[in-house]
Design a protein around this motif. Structure first.
Motif, PDB file in Angstrom:
ATOM      1  N   GLU A   1      46.569  41.586  20.463  1.00 26.27           N
ATOM      2  CA  GLU A   1      47.304  40.978  21.581  1.00 26.27           C
ATOM      3  C   GLU A   1      46.518  41.092  22.882  1.00 26.27           C
ATOM      4  O   GLU A   1      45.808  42.066  23.119  1.00 26.27           O
ATOM      5  CB  GLU A   1      48.680  41.615  21.757  1.00 26.27           C
ATOM      6  CG  GLU A   1      49.670  41.122  20.738  1.00 26.27           C
ATOM      7  CD  GLU A   1      51.093  41.489  21.081  1.00 26.27           C
ATOM      8  OE1 GLU A   1      51.885  40.567  21.355  1.00 26.27           O
ATOM      9  OE2 GLU A   1      51.402  42.687  21.065  1.00 26.27           O
ATOM     10  N   ILE A   2      46.682  40.066  23.720  1.00 27.03           N
ATOM     11  CA  ILE A   2      45.965  39.968  24.993  1.00 27.03           C
ATOM     12  C   ILE A   2      46.949  39.565  26.087  1.00 27.03           C
ATOM     13  O   ILE A   2      47.788  38.680  25.877  1.00 27.03           O
ATOM     14  CB  ILE A   2      44.851  38.894  24.913  1.00 27.03           C
ATOM     15  CG1 ILE A   2      43.796  39.305  23.882  1.00 27.03           C
ATOM     16  CG2 ILE A   2      44.217  38.652  26.282  1.00 27.03           C
ATOM     17  CD1 ILE A   2      42.772  38.224  23.589  1.00 27.03           C
ATOM     18  N   CYS A   3      46.831  40.191  27.236  1.00 26.77           N
ATOM     19  CA  CYS A   3      47.522  39.736  28.439  1.00 26.77           C
ATOM     20  C   CYS A   3      46.476  39.012  29.268  1.00 26.77           C
ATOM     21  O   CYS A   3      45.509  39.621  29.727  1.00 26.77           O
ATOM     22  CB  CYS A   3      48.110  40.917  29.214  1.00 26.77           C
ATOM     23  SG  CYS A   3      48.982  40.396  30.688  1.00 26.77           S
ATOM     24  N   GLU A   4      46.639  37.721  29.436  1.00 27.64           N
ATOM     25  CA  GLU A   4      45.626  36.871  30.055  1.00 27.64           C
ATOM     26  C   GLU A   4      45.259  37.322  31.469  1.00 27.64           C
ATOM     27  O   GLU A   4      46.007  38.032  32.129  1.00 27.64           O
ATOM     28  CB  GLU A   4      46.093  35.412  30.065  1.00 27.64           C
ATOM     29  CG  GLU A   4      47.079  35.061  31.164  1.00 27.64           C
ATOM     30  CD  GLU A   4      48.523  35.529  30.941  1.00 27.64           C
ATOM     31  OE1 GLU A   4      49.313  35.451  31.897  1.00 27.64           O
ATOM     32  OE2 GLU A   4      48.852  35.973  29.836  1.00 27.64           O
ATOM     33  N   LEU A   5      44.110  36.879  31.918  1.00 29.10           N
ATOM     34  CA  LEU A   5      43.595  37.184  33.241  1.00 29.10           C
ATOM     35  C   LEU A   5      44.582  36.695  34.308  1.00 29.10           C
ATOM     36  O   LEU A   5      45.022  35.548  34.268  1.00 29.10           O
ATOM     37  CB  LEU A   5      42.235  36.501  33.421  1.00 29.10           C
ATOM     38  CG  LEU A   5      41.428  36.856  34.650  1.00 29.10           C
ATOM     39  CD1 LEU A   5      40.998  38.320  34.608  1.00 29.10           C
ATOM     40  CD2 LEU A   5      40.199  35.962  34.735  1.00 29.10           C
ATOM     41  N   HIS A   6      44.945  37.598  35.229  1.00 32.08           N
ATOM     42  CA  HIS A   6      45.901  37.255  36.280  1.00 32.08           C
ATOM     43  C   HIS A   6      45.744  38.214  37.463  1.00 32.08           C
ATOM     44  O   HIS A   6      44.965  39.160  37.390  1.00 32.08           O
ATOM     45  CB  HIS A   6      47.332  37.290  35.743  1.00 32.08           C
ATOM     46  CG  HIS A   6      47.773  38.658  35.308  1.00 32.08           C
ATOM     47  ND1 HIS A   6      47.373  39.251  34.124  1.00 32.08           N
ATOM     48  CD2 HIS A   6      48.569  39.566  35.916  1.00 32.08           C
ATOM     49  CE1 HIS A   6      47.907  40.448  34.023  1.00 32.08           C
ATOM     50  NE2 HIS A   6      48.647  40.675  35.109  1.00 32.08           N
ATOM     51  N   THR A   7      46.480  37.967  38.522  1.00 37.63           N
ATOM     52  CA  THR A   7      46.497  38.844  39.698  1.00 37.63           C
ATOM     53  C   THR A   7      47.934  39.039  40.168  1.00 37.63           C
ATOM     54  O   THR A   7      48.826  38.254  39.814  1.00 37.63           O
ATOM     55  CB  THR A   7      45.686  38.260  40.875  1.00 37.63           C
ATOM     56  OG1 THR A   7      46.305  37.043  41.284  1.00 37.63           O
ATOM     57  CG2 THR A   7      44.243  38.012  40.511  1.00 37.63           C
TER      58      THR A   7
ATOM     59  N   ASN B   1      38.422  42.919  37.760  1.00 42.00           N
ATOM     60  CA  ASN B   1      37.396  42.395  38.676  1.00 42.00           C
ATOM     61  C   ASN B   1      36.004  42.399  38.050  1.00 42.00           C
ATOM     62  O   ASN B   1      35.026  42.775  38.680  1.00 42.00           O
ATOM     63  CB  ASN B   1      37.400  43.171  39.985  1.00 42.00           C
ATOM     64  CG  ASN B   1      38.646  42.922  40.790  1.00 42.00           C
ATOM     65  OD1 ASN B   1      39.240  41.850  40.734  1.00 42.00           O
ATOM     66  ND2 ASN B   1      39.073  43.930  41.543  1.00 42.00           N
ATOM     67  N   GLY B   2      35.928  42.015  36.790  1.00 43.61           N
ATOM     68  CA  GLY B   2      34.639  41.924  36.106  1.00 43.61           C
ATOM     69  C   GLY B   2      34.156  43.226  35.486  1.00 43.61           C
ATOM     70  O   GLY B   2      33.160  43.231  34.771  1.00 43.61           O
ATOM     71  N   ASN B   3      34.837  44.338  35.741  1.00 44.33           N
ATOM     72  CA  ASN B   3      34.473  45.625  35.129  1.00 44.33           C
ATOM     73  C   ASN B   3      35.296  45.829  33.863  1.00 44.33           C
ATOM     74  O   ASN B   3      36.487  45.510  33.840  1.00 44.33           O
ATOM     75  CB  ASN B   3      34.748  46.783  36.095  1.00 44.33           C
ATOM     76  CG  ASN B   3      33.917  46.683  37.342  1.00 44.33           C
ATOM     77  OD1 ASN B   3      32.708  46.519  37.272  1.00 44.33           O
ATOM     78  ND2 ASN B   3      34.560  46.753  38.494  1.00 44.33           N
TER      79      ASN B   3
ATOM     80  N   HIS C   1      42.769  40.884  36.529  1.00 46.70           N
ATOM     81  CA  HIS C   1      42.778  41.822  35.408  1.00 46.70           C
ATOM     82  C   HIS C   1      43.337  41.194  34.136  1.00 46.70           C
ATOM     83  O   HIS C   1      44.107  40.246  34.182  1.00 46.70           O
ATOM     84  CB  HIS C   1      43.540  43.104  35.775  1.00 46.70           C
ATOM     85  CG  HIS C   1      44.942  42.890  36.255  1.00 46.70           C
ATOM     86  ND1 HIS C   1      45.244  42.410  37.508  1.00 46.70           N
ATOM     87  CD2 HIS C   1      46.123  43.111  35.639  1.00 46.70           C
ATOM     88  CE1 HIS C   1      46.552  42.352  37.659  1.00 46.70           C
ATOM     89  NE2 HIS C   1      47.111  42.759  36.531  1.00 46.70           N
ATOM     90  N   GLU C   2      42.869  41.757  33.008  1.00 44.45           N
ATOM     91  CA  GLU C   2      43.202  41.257  31.674  1.00 44.45           C
ATOM     92  C   GLU C   2      43.219  42.451  30.723  1.00 44.45           C
ATOM     93  O   GLU C   2      42.287  43.250  30.700  1.00 44.45           O
ATOM     94  CB  GLU C   2      42.136  40.251  31.250  1.00 44.45           C
ATOM     95  CG  GLU C   2      42.227  39.775  29.837  1.00 44.45           C
ATOM     96  CD  GLU C   2      41.079  38.833  29.491  1.00 44.45           C
ATOM     97  OE1 GLU C   2      41.348  37.816  28.845  1.00 44.45           O
ATOM     98  OE2 GLU C   2      39.917  39.135  29.848  1.00 44.45           O
TER      99      GLU C   2
END
Length: 117
Positions: free
Chosen positions: A51-57, A77-79, A97-98
């Motif tokens: 499972e993945i929580c998509e990239l968001h802010t 933030n890319g880390n 974040h994801e």
């Protein structure tokens, strides 16, 4: 008893629901309306393998996580942060974040959000 008078609960008594991102499961201990603080939510979360929580802010909220079981990756933030039991993670507001469960077991954690204003 009103929700603002709620002092305790048991995880087993809380109904599970999808997260706001429609992946994983959460059981919410407290919501913003349950307290006069800047807490937006305090919850237990669980992501099944894959499972993945998509990239968001979140523009106006910090999130704090403590991982209790499983493994995964949080990209902030890319880390890329490796998750394992005992990991604490703070995600400042406006951070991209994801969350990814790349392990073979459920990824379990507790988390809360705090509004900035």
């Amino acid at each position: 008893m009103s929700t603002k008078e709620k002092l305790f609960d048991y995880l087993e008594n809380i109904k599970g629901e999808p997260t706001a991102h429609l992946s994983g499961l959460k059981k919410v201990f407290l919501k913003s309306e349950d307290t006069d603080s800047k807490l937006t939510q305090f919850a237990y979360g669980m992501f099944a393998p894959g499972e993945i929580c998509e990239l968001h802010t979140h523009p106006t909220m910090d999130e704090l996580f403590y991982f209790i079981n499983g493994t995964g990756v949080y990209r902030v933030n890319g880390n890329e942060i490796t998750l394992k039991p005992g990991t604490f993670l703070r995600i400042p507001a406006k951070s991209r974040h994801e969350l990814i469960n790349n392990g073979k077991n459920n990824l379990e954690f507790v988390y809360f959000g705090i509004a900035l204003d």
